[in-house]
Design a protein around this motif. Structure first.
Motif, PDB file in Angstrom:
ATOM      1  N   HIS A 283      -1.946  -9.318   1.017  1.00  0.00           N
ATOM      2  CA  HIS A 283      -1.122  -8.306   1.692  1.00  0.00           C
ATOM      3  C   HIS A 283       0.344  -8.750   1.656  1.00  0.00           C
ATOM      4  O   HIS A 283       0.663  -9.907   1.933  1.00  0.00           O
ATOM      5  N   LEU A 284       1.199  -7.812   1.338  1.00  0.00           N
ATOM      6  CA  LEU A 284       2.626  -8.118   1.231  1.00  0.00           C
ATOM      7  C   LEU A 284       3.433  -7.065   1.974  1.00  0.00           C
ATOM      8  O   LEU A 284       3.180  -5.864   1.847  1.00  0.00           O
ATOM      9  N   MET A 285       4.379  -7.543   2.767  1.00  0.00           N
ATOM     10  CA  MET A 285       5.284  -6.663   3.506  1.00  0.00           C
ATOM     11  C   MET A 285       6.697  -7.194   3.306  1.00  0.00           C
ATOM     12  O   MET A 285       6.916  -8.413   3.290  1.00  0.00           O
ATOM     13  N   GLY A 286       7.654  -6.290   3.153  1.00  0.00           N
ATOM     14  CA  GLY A 286       9.008  -6.778   2.938  1.00  0.00           C
ATOM     15  C   GLY A 286      10.055  -5.697   3.034  1.00  0.00           C
ATOM     16  O   GLY A 286       9.757  -4.518   3.222  1.00  0.00           O
ATOM     17  N   ALA A 287      11.294  -6.158   2.902  1.00  0.00           N
ATOM     18  CA  ALA A 287      12.445  -5.259   2.926  1.00  0.00           C
ATOM     19  C   ALA A 287      13.566  -5.894   2.125  1.00  0.00           C
ATOM     20  O   ALA A 287      13.678  -7.123   2.055  1.00  0.00           O
ATOM     21  N   ASP A 288      14.380  -5.074   1.503  1.00  0.00           N
ATOM     22  CA  ASP A 288      15.583  -5.535   0.820  1.00  0.00           C
ATOM     23  C   ASP A 288      16.778  -5.306   1.734  1.00  0.00           C
ATOM     24  O   ASP A 288      16.886  -4.247   2.374  1.00  0.00           O
TER      25      ASP A 288
ATOM     26  N   SER B 222       0.818  -1.218   0.000  1.00  0.00           N
ATOM     27  CA  SER B 222       0.000   0.000   0.000  1.00  0.00           C
ATOM     28  C   SER B 222       0.845   1.259   0.000  1.00  0.00           C
ATOM     29  O   SER B 222       0.365   2.340  -0.336  1.00  0.00           O
ATOM     30  N   GLU B 223       2.141   1.124   0.364  1.00  0.00           N
ATOM     31  CA  GLU B 223       3.028   2.291   0.384  1.00  0.00           C
ATOM     32  C   GLU B 223       3.696   2.545  -0.958  1.00  0.00           C
ATOM     33  O   GLU B 223       4.276   3.615  -1.170  1.00  0.00           O
ATOM     34  N   ILE B 224       3.640   1.577  -1.866  1.00  0.00           N
ATOM     35  CA  ILE B 224       4.326   1.760  -3.143  1.00  0.00           C
ATOM     36  C   ILE B 224       3.367   1.816  -4.322  1.00  0.00           C
ATOM     37  O   ILE B 224       3.754   2.242  -5.409  1.00  0.00           O
ATOM     38  N   MET B 225       2.101   1.404  -4.109  1.00  0.00           N
ATOM     39  CA  MET B 225       1.114   1.517  -5.180  1.00  0.00           C
ATOM     40  C   MET B 225      -0.292   1.450  -4.588  1.00  0.00           C
ATOM     41  O   MET B 225      -0.482   0.975  -3.464  1.00  0.00           O
TER      42      MET B 225
ATOM     43  N   VAL C 202      -4.107  -4.943  -7.205  1.00  0.00           N
ATOM     44  CA  VAL C 202      -4.938  -6.119  -7.509  1.00  0.00           C
ATOM     45  C   VAL C 202      -5.132  -6.293  -9.016  1.00  0.00           C
ATOM     46  O   VAL C 202      -5.491  -7.389  -9.474  1.00  0.00           O
ATOM     47  N   ALA C 203      -4.889  -5.245  -9.780  1.00  0.00           N
ATOM     48  CA  ALA C 203      -5.028  -5.360 -11.231  1.00  0.00           C
ATOM     49  C   ALA C 203      -3.741  -5.826 -11.908  1.00  0.00           C
ATOM     50  O   ALA C 203      -3.760  -6.175 -13.099  1.00  0.00           O
ATOM     51  N   SER C 204      -2.638  -5.866 -11.158  1.00  0.00           N
ATOM     52  CA  SER C 204      -1.356  -6.235 -11.760  1.00  0.00           C
ATOM     53  C   SER C 204      -1.348  -7.717 -12.142  1.00  0.00           C
ATOM     54  O   SER C 204      -1.920  -8.563 -11.452  1.00  0.00           O
ATOM     55  N   PRO C 205      -0.715  -8.075 -13.261  1.00  0.00           N
ATOM     56  CA  PRO C 205      -0.628  -9.484 -13.668  1.00  0.00           C
ATOM     57  C   PRO C 205       0.047 -10.351 -12.611  1.00  0.00           C
ATOM     58  O   PRO C 205      -0.309 -11.518 -12.440  1.00  0.00           O
ATOM     59  N   PHE C 206       1.019  -9.784 -11.912  1.00  0.00           N
ATOM     60  CA  PHE C 206       1.717 -10.544 -10.883  1.00  0.00           C
ATOM     61  C   PHE C 206       0.744 -10.978  -9.790  1.00  0.00           C
ATOM     62  O   PHE C 206       0.773 -12.128  -9.330  1.00  0.00           O
TER      63      PHE C 206
END
Length: 384
Positions: free
Chosen positions: A122-127, A97-100, A106-110
């Motif tokens: 829901h996705l949360m992460g860090a590099d 939600s912070e990047i798009m 939900v419309a993205s092919p991925f």
């Protein structure tokens, strides 16, 4: 964000940090801590991508959850290129939600083709990027019916990130050491030298493949109660004396390392095993008892180091026919025996030998055998 974790139990946090570093020693690294994070965060999947997929390389990732092999394969081979949740700020925990926007997500092919079918919304992460150039990704997933990740969830992951970064760096260093160990162990195998590493109590810590082959035969030497023994009583007394002497020297930093040798009789009547016992110097910072204290090198003269034909040919610029003859001579055959073995005339064999002598700058067959067996050719044997 600090307030978000004020009530987080310190004992639990300490256990999680410990699990991160314990993960270095797990068969599948960090599987335990990722499982704990999945439980703590109410996630359906938690993934640590250690090496991102790219064309020709499936990458390397550790995932906990009900993930299928088909799902991993599809990500490695196709969907990684569609993943919009990449290139995140270093060591900063973010959510989708912070990047798009939700609608774009939900419309993205991925999302539609890869995440929705496995109930990931829901996705949360860090590099994470280490100083030595390693880049990995931590990803936490929740289902559509679960709540979005909170500030407390992000703070929880943020507290763990520095420890993951250190652990990943240490994992790289340990992997380098293990790679070097395997390379050297492989070289000893190719040279047909068995190695048996002993701890301070004379018990076996590690053996290489050649040592395993020799010891399994129990022809001259064997392992009993996790300790090396010679099968003949007189040889065994001498072997145990040499081992004891090496272990005593190991514990004394002021005494030079000891090297002793023994010829071990074999029950089969084959030529004796050559055995060298070498003490391992005590490191200034060594501690504990499970550390190398002595090494035993074993050479079976009946085992011949077979150099690959292609490598010998490349090293000495031999023709295929010359290579075949040189290899037969290196295996101990006379020129006449080699000619018969190869099904060629003696005059043809002599002509090949003259060419071989010219290319290797030797004049005697014994010299030829020596330079072939002492060359790097035997190191060209591939791993089995």
């Amino acid at each position: 964000m600090k307030n978000a974790v004020t009530n987080f139990p310190l004992e639990t946090f300490s256990e999680l940090v410990g699990a991160i570093y314990d993960g270095l020693l797990e068969t599948i690294p960090w599987q335990k801590i990722l499982g704990r994070m999945r439980s703590e965060l109410g996630a359906n999947y938690v993934t640590l991508i250690l090496r991102s997929p790219r064309p020709g390389d499936q990458g390397l990732m550790v995932t906990v959850g009900d993930v299928t092999s088909e799902g991993l394969i599809s990500y490695h081979s196709h969907y990684y290129a569609m993943d919009p949740f990449i290139g995140l700020p270093s060591e900063k925990v973010v959510t989708t939600s912070e990047i798009m926007s939700e609608s774009r997500w939900v419309a993205s092919p991925f999302y539609q083709e890869f995440l929705a079918p496995v109930d990931v919304h829901h996705l949360m992460g860090a590099d994470i990027r280490t100083d030595d150039g390693v880049e990995c990704r931590l990803r936490v997933c929740r289902s559509l019916n679960a709540p979005d990740f909170s500030e407390r969830d992000k703070a929880f992951c943020t507290l763990l990130l520095p420890h993951f970064k250190r652990a990943v760096h240490l994992h790289g260093q340990l992997d380098l050491i293990e790679s070097e160990r395997r390379l050297y162990a492989g070289a000893m195998d190719r040279l047909m030298v068995g190695t048996v590493i002993l701890d301070e109590n004379g018990r076996v810590l590690q053996t290489n493949a050649m040592a395993d082959t020799i010891l399994r035969a129990s022809d001259g030497m064997r392992i009993a109660n996790n300790m090396p023994h010679a099968t003949h009583a007189a040889d065994n007394r001498e072997l145990q004396r040499l081992i004891k002497n090496a272990l005593v020297r190991h514990g004394n930093q002021k005494v030079a390392a000891v090297v002793d040798a023994i010829s071990v009789t074999r029950n089969s009547g084959l030529r004796n095993l050559g055995v060298v016992v070498h003490s391992v110097p005590l490191s200034e910072w060594s501690e504990g008892t499970s550390r190398p204290a002595a090494v035993i090198y074993i050479r079976d003269p009946e085992h011949k180091a077979q150099a690959p034909h292609d490598i010998v040919r490349q090293l000495f610029s031999f023709t295929p026919a010359e290579t075949n003859l040189a290899m037969q001579l290196a295996n101990g055959l006379s020129l006449e025996e080699a000619a018969e073995e190869l099904g060629i005339r003696r005059n043809t064999a002599r002509a090949h030998l003259r060419a071989i002598f010219s290319k290797t700058d030797v004049t005697r067959q014994t010299e030829l055998v020596r330079i072939i067996l002492n060359s790097v050719a035997t190191l060209g044997i591939g791993d089995s």
